[in-house]
Design a protein around this motif. Structure first.
Motif, PDB file in Angstrom:
ATOM      1  N   VAL A  54       0.932  -1.243  -0.150  1.00 18.49           N
ATOM      2  CA  VAL A  54       0.085   0.151   0.053  1.00 18.49           C
ATOM      3  C   VAL A  54       0.801   1.161  -0.163  1.00 18.49           C
ATOM      4  N   LEU A  55       2.111   1.221   0.861  1.00 18.27           N
ATOM      5  CA  LEU A  55       2.879   2.469   0.836  1.00 18.27           C
ATOM      6  C   LEU A  55       3.560   2.789  -0.477  1.00 18.27           C
ATOM      7  N   ASP A  56       3.936   1.807  -1.075  1.00 11.83           N
ATOM      8  CA  ASP A  56       4.605   1.639  -2.445  1.00 11.83           C
ATOM      9  C   ASP A  56       3.459   2.256  -3.268  1.00 11.83           C
ATOM     10  N   GLN A  57       2.396   1.928  -3.393  1.00 10.18           N
ATOM     11  CA  GLN A  57       1.249   2.314  -4.215  1.00 10.18           C
ATOM     12  C   GLN A  57       0.920   3.807  -4.221  1.00 10.18           C
ATOM     13  N   VAL A  58       0.905   4.040  -2.734  1.00 11.75           N
ATOM     14  CA  VAL A  58       0.721   5.770  -2.568  1.00 11.75           C
ATOM     15  C   VAL A  58       1.799   6.426  -3.021  1.00 11.75           C
ATOM     16  N   ALA A  59       3.195   6.140  -2.760  1.00 11.25           N
ATOM     17  CA  ALA A  59       4.305   6.754  -3.199  1.00 11.25           C
ATOM     18  C   ALA A  59       4.281   6.974  -4.504  1.00 11.25           C
ATOM     19  N   SER A  60       3.913   5.685  -5.449  1.00 15.72           N
ATOM     20  CA  SER A  60       4.090   5.790  -6.753  1.00 15.72           C
ATOM     21  C   SER A  60       2.887   6.929  -7.436  1.00 15.72           C
ATOM     22  N   GLU A  61       2.018   7.058  -6.821  1.00 13.88           N
ATOM     23  CA  GLU A  61       0.715   7.951  -7.311  1.00 13.88           C
ATOM     24  C   GLU A  61       1.132   9.400  -7.186  1.00 13.88           C
ATOM     25  N   GLY A  62       2.127   9.597  -5.849  1.00 12.83           N
ATOM     26  CA  GLY A  62       2.381  11.001  -5.586  1.00 12.83           C
ATOM     27  C   GLY A  62       1.485  11.934  -5.471  1.00 12.83           C
ATOM     28  N   ALA A  63       0.187  11.924  -5.560  1.00 14.82           N
ATOM     29  CA  ALA A  63      -0.812  12.831  -5.194  1.00 14.82           C
ATOM     30  C   ALA A  63      -1.221  12.672  -3.538  1.00 14.82           C
ATOM     31  N   ALA A  64      -1.993  13.611  -3.121  1.00 19.12           N
ATOM     32  CA  ALA A  64      -2.661  13.277  -1.669  1.00 19.12           C
ATOM     33  C   ALA A  64      -3.428  12.087  -1.624  1.00 19.12           C
ATOM     34  N   VAL A  65      -3.632  11.223  -1.094  1.00 17.47           N
ATOM     35  CA  VAL A  65      -4.461  10.223  -1.099  1.00 17.47           C
ATOM     36  C   VAL A  65      -5.746  10.458   0.078  1.00 17.47           C
ATOM     37  N   ASP A  66      -6.954  10.150  -0.389  1.00 18.62           N
ATOM     38  CA  ASP A  66      -8.031  10.289   0.521  1.00 18.62           C
ATOM     39  C   ASP A  66      -8.172   9.060   1.102  1.00 18.62           C
ATOM     40  N   VAL A  67      -8.977   8.988   2.006  1.00 17.08           N
ATOM     41  CA  VAL A  67      -9.509   7.800   2.758  1.00 17.08           C
ATOM     42  C   VAL A  67      -9.900   6.782   2.270  1.00 17.08           C
ATOM     43  N   GLY A  68     -10.749   7.371   0.914  1.00 19.80           N
ATOM     44  CA  GLY A  68     -11.435   6.260  -0.024  1.00 19.80           C
ATOM     45  C   GLY A  68     -10.538   5.359  -0.533  1.00 19.80           C
ATOM     46  N   ARG A  69      -9.568   6.278  -1.377  1.00 17.29           N
ATOM     47  CA  ARG A  69      -8.662   5.382  -2.160  1.00 17.29           C
ATOM     48  C   ARG A  69      -7.532   4.667  -1.455  1.00 17.29           C
ATOM     49  N   LEU A  70      -7.276   5.140   0.098  1.00 16.65           N
ATOM     50  CA  LEU A  70      -6.492   4.152   1.058  1.00 16.65           C
ATOM     51  C   LEU A  70      -7.297   2.802   1.112  1.00 16.65           C
ATOM     52  N   SER A  71      -8.631   3.057   1.397  1.00 20.58           N
ATOM     53  CA  SER A  71      -9.342   1.998   1.731  1.00 20.58           C
ATOM     54  C   SER A  71      -9.476   0.895   0.462  1.00 20.58           C
ATOM     55  N   GLU A  72      -9.550   1.442  -0.517  1.00 20.84           N
ATOM     56  CA  GLU A  72      -9.339   0.682  -1.864  1.00 20.84           C
ATOM     57  C   GLU A  72      -8.121  -0.101  -1.989  1.00 20.84           C
ATOM     58  N   LEU A  73      -7.097   0.438  -1.852  1.00 20.38           N
ATOM     59  CA  LEU A  73      -5.732  -0.055  -1.647  1.00 20.38           C
ATOM     60  C   LEU A  73      -5.578  -1.086  -0.832  1.00 20.38           C
ATOM     61  N   VAL A  74      -6.171  -1.087   0.166  1.00 20.91           N
ATOM     62  CA  VAL A  74      -6.134  -2.029   1.476  1.00 20.91           C
ATOM     63  C   VAL A  74      -6.903  -3.225   1.313  1.00 20.91           C
ATOM     64  N   THR A  75      -8.003  -2.984   0.520  1.00 23.68           N
ATOM     65  CA  THR A  75      -8.833  -4.149   0.065  1.00 23.68           C
ATOM     66  C   THR A  75      -8.261  -4.912  -0.909  1.00 23.68           C
ATOM     67  N   GLN A  76      -7.754  -4.269  -1.941  1.00 24.70           N
ATOM     68  CA  GLN A  76      -7.139  -4.841  -3.041  1.00 24.70           C
ATOM     69  C   GLN A  76      -5.846  -5.843  -2.553  1.00 24.70           C
ATOM     70  N   THR A  77      -5.044  -5.235  -1.723  1.00 18.86           N
ATOM     71  CA  THR A  77      -4.125  -6.077  -1.028  1.00 18.86           C
ATOM     72  C   THR A  77      -4.472  -7.359  -0.291  1.00 18.86           C
ATOM     73  N   SER A  78      -5.600  -7.157   0.571  1.00 20.66           N
ATOM     74  CA  SER A  78      -6.322  -8.237   1.280  1.00 20.66           C
ATOM     75  C   SER A  78      -6.702  -9.297   0.484  1.00 20.66           C
ATOM     76  N   ASN A  79      -6.767  -9.112  -0.563  1.00 24.31           N
ATOM     77  CA  ASN A  79      -7.596 -10.270  -1.364  1.00 24.31           C
ATOM     78  C   ASN A  79      -6.583 -10.978  -2.171  1.00 24.31           C
ATOM     79  N   GLY A  80      -5.410 -10.661  -1.843  1.00 23.48           N
ATOM     80  CA  GLY A  80      -4.014 -11.351  -2.589  1.00 23.48           C
ATOM     81  C   GLY A  80      -3.897 -12.737  -2.267  1.00 23.48           C
ATOM     82  N   PRO A  81      -2.803 -13.341  -2.906  1.00 26.19           N
ATOM     83  CA  PRO A  81      -2.677 -14.692  -2.942  1.00 26.19           C
ATOM     84  C   PRO A  81      -2.196 -15.185  -1.395  1.00 26.19           C
ATOM     85  N   GLY A  82      -2.062 -14.490  -0.369  1.00 29.04           N
ATOM     86  CA  GLY A  82      -1.767 -14.828   0.895  1.00 29.04           C
ATOM     87  C   GLY A  82      -2.986 -14.946   1.831  1.00 29.04           C
TER      88      GLY A  82
END
Length: 124
Positions: A54-82
């Motif tokens: 999540v931190l890598d994706q936030v850093a790559s976007e470069g812009a300010a991240v809102d709570v909705g986008r952060l929540s979306e990123l966390v949801t995407q990573t939690s459904n991964g292979p692990g």
């Protein structure tokens, strides 16, 4: 407080196997503790991986991240292979907890019953 109550509370509230250590059943207690700590390590390791992604994706976007986008990123990573590994670790930890509580209670009650029988005078 009775030994069975203390053993159950230790296993339920501290860590599976803690009640066994209190009852001096070291092999079982250490086995339950080792399995439980391994499961907890899986949770922490997976959480750290998710945070890193999540931190890598936030850093790559470069812009300010809102709570909705952060929540979306966390949801995407939690459904991964692990996620299957975390599910299995959760089930194993829950099983260890139940086994630790029930077995600590059973061991303490058996000890109490043996002590009560040894104190009972023999009939003539």
């Amino acid at each position: 407080m009775s030994r069975s109550t203390t053993a159950v509370l230790l296993s339920a509230l501290v860590l599976p196997g803690a009640g066994h250590l209190y009852l001096k059943h070291f092999p079982r207690g250490l086995a339950l503790i080792a399995i439980s700590l391994a499961c907890l390590w899986v949770f922490v390791d997976r959480a750290m991986q998710q945070v890193s992604i999540v931190l890598d994706q936030v850093a790559s976007e470069g812009a300010a991240v809102d709570v909705g986008r952060l929540s979306e990123l966390v949801t995407q990573t939690s459904n991964g292979p692990g996620s299957l590994v975390v599910t299995v670790a959760s089930l194993v930890l829950a099983g260890c907890w139940v086994i630790g509580i029930v077995d600590a209670y059973r061991i303490a009650r058996n000890e109490q019953n043996r002590n009560a029988l040894s104190r009972t005078p023999a009939r003539q």
